[in-house]
Design an enzyme around this catalytic site. Structure first.
Site, short mmCIF file in Angstrom:
data_model
loop_
_atom_site.label_atom_id
_atom_site.label_comp_id
_atom_site.label_asym_id
_atom_site.label_seq_id
_atom_site.Cartn_x
_atom_site.Cartn_y
_atom_site.Cartn_z
N CYS A 192 0.83 -1.21 0.00
CA CYS A 192 0.00 0.00 0.00
C CYS A 192 0.86 1.25 0.00
O CYS A 192 0.50 2.25 -0.59
CB CYS A 192 -0.91 0.03 1.21
SG CYS A 192 -2.38 -0.94 0.94
N CYS A 341 -7.28 3.28 -21.96
CA CYS A 341 -8.12 4.44 -21.66
C CYS A 341 -7.19 5.63 -21.53
O CYS A 341 -6.22 5.73 -22.29
CB CYS A 341 -8.96 4.21 -20.40
SG CYS A 341 -7.98 4.00 -18.90
#
Ligand SMILES: [Zn+2]
Length: 377
Positions: A192, A341
């Protein structure tokens, strides 16, 4: 259905803004008071969720968290404050929640959520709110909820993207394993700390989880069964992907092979997750090399039409993400499908969706058009 608890005069005053909402009212408020939720984690997702559930008057909240507050948590874990750094997250959470609403009964579980204690813990509550940050725990909450027929309110975040759904096979929805059949390859997920997250993002997703939890408790509206709500903060968009129950699911499918909460996925060592990392990726540079070599590639651009102004990849066909489920027939199931994208967020969702929809060789173009534009071409 047991008799619902009465509300005191103080509670009636406290919840006045609920009592006038259609679908809540005194009856609904008494239902909330009679309800219980098990929250796995008091971190980024659990913080806003716990605060709202407590403020709303949920009768009993169980909190699981063995950790202590670190200063780096404070950027997003809003249950905790400066004076609690180095101290128990559970004690910190309890102090804050009691300040928000002293009527809430708190069960503090300063333990890891493990296959050994999962069934016992989950069995004591009506709903599970999964605020964890790793795959094994997520499989475990899913599996325990499945065996005990409890709804599992799922949330996950990564950088600027978040996802919310409710897994409840006993209500005819899919389970987490229908979406992600097994653990991603080891070592492929950064921690993380490496991955990073914009602090307000878990605030958005955790609040949505609290909303779905309250709806389940009140029995109002439609829970998002079979629907994955995807929030893209940078594009300011919410999209809903359809999740199907997988008849081949090893847990909730027609011929299940998982019979216990202790299994390969739930007993794996927990590393911090990156939701999209089970997805195959190609770098913009490698894609350019293959295009320049004249390879016949099937490339899909899942951006909105107006984004083509930012640049296009030669040969890419435009199928905006929101239309992907209706236009599946245009995508070949038997060849490699490269999806891009703007920056890689929506395309990784699209790849996940395509793989579930029977396009096994869908591949994400890492970094999207941004990475493409940065190439020296
Ligand atoms: Zn399943």
């Amino acid at each position: 259905m047991p008799e619902l608890p009465e509300l005191s005069t103080e509670e009636i005053r406290r919840y006045a803004r609920h009592l006038s909402v259609p679908g809540v009212g005194v009856e609904g408020q008494r239902k909330l008071k009679a309800s219980s939720v098990l929250m796995i984690g008091t971190g980024g997702l659990g913080s806003p969720a716990a605060l709202y559930l407590a403020a709303a008057g949920v009768g009993r909240i169980g909190l699981i968290d063995p950790d202590t507050v670190d200063r780096s948590n404070l950027q997003r874990q809003i249950l905790h404050g400066e004076s609690w750094v180095g101290k128990s997250k559970l004690e910190s959470a309890a102090a804050r929640i009691r300040e928000v609403n002293p009527h809430v009964v708190l069960d503090l579980h300063p333990v890891r959520f493990t296959p050994e204690n999962a069934l016992d813990l989950v069995s004591r509550y009506d709903v599970v709110l999964d605020g964890c940050d790793n795959f094994p725990t997520r499989f475990l909450s899913n599996d325990a909820c499945f065996f005990l027929k409890k709804p599992c309110v799922y949330g996950s975040i990564f950088r600027f993207d978040g996802q919310v759904t409710v897994f409840a096979p006993h209500l005819d929805g899919p389970c987490y394993r229908c979406m992600l059949p097994g653990l991603p390859a080891p070592g492929s997920a950064p921690s993380c700390e490496e991955a990073g997250v914009l602090g307000v993002l878990p605030g958005v997703i955790g609040s949505l989880q609290a909303m779905e939890t309250i709806k389940l408790m009140l029995g109002i509206g439609e829970p998002p069964l079979g629907k994955l709500l995807c929030y893209d903060a940078l594009a300011t968009s919410f999209r809903t992907l359809r999740l199907r129950r997988d008849p081949a699911c090893r847990l909730c499918g027609d011929a299940p092979s998982i019979r216990s909460v202790s299994n390969t996925e739930t007993t794996a060592s927990a590393s911090c997750e990156l939701p999209d990392q089970d997805i195959a990726e190609i770098s913009a540079a490698d894609l350019a090399t293959r295009i320049d070599a004249g390879e016949d590639l099937f490339i899909v651009d899942v951006r909105q039409p107006e984004e083509e102004a930012e640049g296009t990849i030669p040969g890419a066909r435009l199928i905006p993400l929101a239309t992907l489920s209706q236009r599946l027939a245009e995508i070949p199931a038997d060849r490699e499908v490269l999806v891009h994208c703007r920056s890689g967020g929506r395309s990784s969702r699209a790849v996940k969706f395509l793989r579930e929809a029977g396009v096994p060789r869908a591949v994400n173009v890492a970094g999207g058009i941004n990475a493409w534009n940065a190439l020296d071409r």
